[in-house]
Design a protein around this motif. Sequence first.
Motif, mmCIF file in Angstrom:
data_model
loop_
_atom_site.group_PDB
_atom_site.id
_atom_site.type_symbol
_atom_site.label_atom_id
_atom_site.label_comp_id
_atom_site.label_asym_id
_atom_site.label_seq_id
_atom_site.Cartn_x
_atom_site.Cartn_y
_atom_site.Cartn_z
ATOM 1 N N ILE A 283 0.838 -1.208 0.000
ATOM 2 C CA ILE A 283 0.000 0.000 0.000
ATOM 3 C C ILE A 283 0.874 1.259 0.000
ATOM 4 O O ILE A 283 0.440 2.337 -0.388
ATOM 5 N N SER A 284 2.137 1.117 0.374
ATOM 6 C CA SER A 284 3.054 2.253 0.498
ATOM 7 C C SER A 284 3.123 3.086 -0.790
ATOM 8 O O SER A 284 3.107 2.548 -1.891
ATOM 9 N N GLN A 285 3.261 4.396 -0.604
ATOM 10 C CA GLN A 285 3.424 5.327 -1.725
ATOM 11 C C GLN A 285 4.901 5.659 -1.982
ATOM 12 O O GLN A 285 5.214 6.460 -2.857
ATOM 13 N N GLN A 286 5.795 5.039 -1.200
ATOM 14 C CA GLN A 286 7.232 5.229 -1.401
ATOM 15 C C GLN A 286 7.746 4.127 -2.312
ATOM 16 O O GLN A 286 7.538 2.938 -2.039
ATOM 17 N N LEU A 287 8.454 4.499 -3.364
ATOM 18 C CA LEU A 287 8.878 3.539 -4.369
ATOM 19 C C LEU A 287 9.814 2.475 -3.787
ATOM 20 O O LEU A 287 9.665 1.291 -4.093
ATOM 21 N N TYR A 346 -9.515 -1.436 -8.694
ATOM 22 C CA TYR A 346 -8.451 -0.445 -8.840
ATOM 23 C C TYR A 346 -8.934 0.781 -9.619
ATOM 24 O O TYR A 346 -8.663 1.927 -9.225
ATOM 25 N N GLN A 347 -9.653 0.559 -10.717
ATOM 26 C CA GLN A 347 -10.167 1.674 -11.522
ATOM 27 C C GLN A 347 -11.126 2.551 -10.731
ATOM 28 O O GLN A 347 -11.121 3.778 -10.859
ATOM 29 N N GLN A 348 -11.949 1.919 -9.897
ATOM 30 C CA GLN A 348 -13.013 2.640 -9.200
ATOM 31 C C GLN A 348 -12.535 3.276 -7.893
ATOM 32 O O GLN A 348 -12.915 4.393 -7.554
ATOM 33 N N TYR A 349 -11.680 2.546 -7.139
ATOM 34 C CA TYR A 349 -11.378 2.982 -5.772
ATOM 35 C C TYR A 349 -9.895 3.206 -5.485
ATOM 36 O O TYR A 349 -9.547 3.701 -4.419
ATOM 37 N N GLY A 350 -8.999 2.810 -6.391
ATOM 38 C CA GLY A 350 -7.588 3.107 -6.211
ATOM 39 C C GLY A 350 -6.762 1.988 -5.591
ATOM 40 O O GLY A 350 -7.242 0.879 -5.336
ATOM 41 N N GLN A 351 -5.488 2.318 -5.328
ATOM 42 C CA GLN A 351 -4.489 1.323 -4.934
ATOM 43 C C GLN A 351 -4.773 0.682 -3.579
ATOM 44 O O GLN A 351 -4.610 -0.536 -3.413
ATOM 45 N N THR A 352 -5.203 1.465 -2.589
ATOM 46 C CA THR A 352 -5.423 0.920 -1.244
ATOM 47 C C THR A 352 -6.536 -0.112 -1.242
ATOM 48 O O THR A 352 -6.389 -1.202 -0.671
#
Length: 382
Positions: A283-287, A346-352
């Motif tokens: 879930i992290s946003q850090q690469l 993913y398309q509707q609600y995102g990565q988390t």
Amino acid sequence: MRLTHLLACSIVIFFVLYAPQPLLNLFASEYNVSPAVAGSLMTATMLPLAIAPLVYGLFLAKQNPLKILRIAMIVLSFSCLLFIWVPSFELLLLVRFLQGLTLPAALTAMTSFIGISFSADTLQKNMTLYIGSSIAGGYFGRVLAALFSDLWHWQSFYYLIAFMLVFLAILIKPQKFNNISPHAPKSPLDYIKQLKKGPVLKVYSAVFCMFFCFAALLNYLPFILQKTFLITNTRDIGLVYSGYLIGALASIATPWLLKKAPSAWHVLAATFIFYSLSIVTLISQQLSVFLTAFTLFCAAMFIIHSTAAPLVNQISKAPPSVTNGGYVSFYYSGGASGSLLPGLVYQQYGQTAFMFTLLVVCLCGFFLITWAYLDGKNMTRG
């Protein structure tokens, strides 16, 4: 047939299955379709892969697996040329579906050859090597497809695959087997009856959950890298799949883990927990954190795969072709579902939300393995 030759065939066959995956955002742009629709290029292949082995397992129980392997590889080589030449996305889907009908014949033939030719510790070792070859094929299929696309054009890699398939198929010399089962099931109903006994079906279902998560993440990885981390170059996306290589090293270490653990069941349960933790970390946003978690995620998946595949061959009472046909069917049923349904999330609600969906399915796999282990212990006591 030498095992090294079989492993080379396996690597190139897995090129066919996974080469489109790092190019999905390219296909989405080129054909003006959404990520989920582009992802259906994987679903179109995995869907027949999920169903066909149930039939192929019955058929191969009475056939020479090497003859089937040679024919399947030649058919796949022609399908690669068709994939290059068709002019529309709909026809790309059709070719991928035809590849999905052919691939399970090759995969079931290879695992059946190993199941027929080897036993005990040698079976575990050679099945692990086969799974390692599938990992290598998946990795290099993705990376080379991305690299060829960046340096030349994506079609050039498909010409190479077609040539290698024909070359390796010509070198196959079918041999006689004295232990192909003469008591193969005669109908799909007999097939299910042989597989539903004991914990086998529960292990299959856990494998479904395992590959659901894996197919989902790897299918939508190009889109996550593009949207969250602004990585758009196909070569860079291909290099991100390098974490996948750790899976090969992990799967080779599986026999060592099995010797250290009380049983294969304990290895499976512990690895499913590790698999779940890696999904939470994704879930992290850090690469840097994401790439580390991706590497651990791949390692966990391949340990589960290389433990579960030999385990079902040991506990199943069905012929090897039937047992492995069932395994391949559940494996790619998970892949077909995972390559499409989480993409809609993913398309509707995102990565988390996408990762949370994978976590729920992964935990289901853990509970199924626990249930199968307890079921097996109860049968032993009985």
